[in-house]
Design an enzyme around this catalytic site. Structure first.
Site, PDB file in Angstrom:
ATOM      1  N   HIS A  19      45.287  47.558 -18.787  1.00 57.94           N
ATOM      2  CA  HIS A  19      45.241  48.535 -17.694  1.00 57.94           C
ATOM      3  C   HIS A  19      44.092  48.217 -16.738  1.00 57.94           C
ATOM      4  CE1 HIS A  19      45.154  52.651 -15.872  1.00 57.94           C
ATOM      5  NE2 HIS A  19      43.856  52.388 -15.833  1.00 57.94           N
ATOM      6  N   GLU A  20      42.922  47.912 -17.288  1.00 61.36           N
ATOM      7  CA  GLU A  20      41.770  47.613 -16.431  1.00 61.36           C
ATOM      8  C   GLU A  20      41.982  46.317 -15.648  1.00 61.36           C
ATOM      9  OE1 GLU A  20      39.741  49.853 -15.882  1.00 61.36           O
ATOM     10  OE2 GLU A  20      40.421  51.142 -17.518  1.00 61.36           O
TER      11      GLU A  20
END
Length: 327
Positions: free
Chosen positions: A130-131
């Site tokens: 996600h990051e």
């Protein structure tokens, strides 16, 4: 659709900024405020990543000091076609993570020790994917531009409070224009800033699920992080609430609603979207079986705490090779 919406919101902020400047002091006042705001935010643009990492006492790690965590990020970055970002760990019991940097070539990802201690190997991979999605989507740059415009509008509101009364001759709406500049415009700018942040979270969830190849890893991680964030205070985040929108889950206490003033979408909505994505690609939501478990009931359940005495990381991060389809 998310890209179009973000562009429209940024355009609205720009138009709002120009309108408020004109209401206060005509074209001259608008230009003076713009130059001052641009100067302040230009400094933030080049140094924001270092400032945020320092605020949260992040420590850079590598394949020697945190081999397994670093290996997960490296494998995911390779899978996403991204340059290897700098990797940081934050000694904090609240599980959370964020990304920063103005572009993929100058990116950094950071995770708390609480994230590594409370999540499984697969869930950590989902979070870091996600990051990396934020990095790939250049969301940190988008949020920097948004913060610049919102900050400029707030600055104009303060300018109106102190000097608006002396510039009524340049203000086509008189006192009403001053009130708009002081109250309505900064509030509208804040709402747009929050809306952009929430829009980018949904996009990063989807792209992150694609990078790690399993939406349910991230769905399970979001559930655990959200519940732990309600129980564990993050002192650094509380002292620096302006950085809350950077984290995968709001690290501040008291914000649990998916409303106009929230920096993050409701976690249940994000999990539902990931579950729908898993159904689309035929994935098995095996991780959902962990959704009813309390974080406090599973201390040290990640691959980072196997009870080994030879911890090689700065906070007990054990060596190991990342596992999964992305390795």
């Amino acid at each position: 659709m998310n890209l179009v919406r973000t562009a429209m919101l940024l355009a609205f902020l720009t138009a709002l900024f120009m309108a408020v400047g004109y209401l206060i002091g005509g074209s001259g006042g608008m230009m003076i405020a713009f130059v001052m705001a641009a100067a302040m935010n230009l400094f933030s643009y080049w140094n924001a990543d270092k400032m945020v990492l320092r605020m949260h006492h992040a420590v850079e790690v590598d394949e020697r000091t945190a081999p397994e965590f670093y290996g997960i990020v490296a494998a995911l970055a390779k899978r996403a076609g991204l340059p290897m970002p700098k990797v940081y760990l934050i000694q904090n019991p609240q599980p959370n993570a964020f990304a920063t940097g103005r572009n993929p070539q100058n990116a950094a990802v950071a995770a708390t020790t609480g994230l590594l201690e409370r999540l499984t190997h697969e869930e950590v991979a989902g979070v870091m994917a996600h990051e990396l999605a934020h990095v790939q989507n250049r969301d940190t740059l988008t949020m920097t531009i948004t913060a610049t415009l919102a900050g400029a509008i707030s600055m104009l509101g303060n300018f109106a409070f102190f000097f608006g009364g002396n510039r009524d001759n340049n203000n086509p709406l008189g006192f009403i224009g001053i009130l708009v500049a002081m109250i309505v415009a900064p509030l509208a700018a804040m709402m747009v800033q929050m809306a952009i942040s929430r829009t980018r979270e949904y996009a990063a969830d989807r792209r992150g699920a694609e990078i790690c190849d399993n939406p349910m890893w991230l769905a399970s991680a979001l559930n655990k992080i959200a519940r732990s964030a309600k129980q564990i205070v993050n002192p650094d985040a509380e002292r620096n609430p302006a950085t809350a929108h950077m984290f995968i889950i709001n690290p501040l206490s008291g914000q649990r609603m998916d409303n106009l003033f929230s920096t993050h979408p409701d976690t249940a909505n994000r999990i539902a979207a990931l579950q729908a994505m898993a159904a689309e690609i035929g994935g098995q939501p095996a991780a959902s079986t962990q959704f009813n478990e309390s974080p406090s009931e599973r201390p040290g359940t990640g691959p980072w705490d196997h009870g080994a005495s030879s911890a090689s990381g700065p906070w007990g991060v054990n060596a190991g090779k990342p596992k999964g389809p992305w390795s």
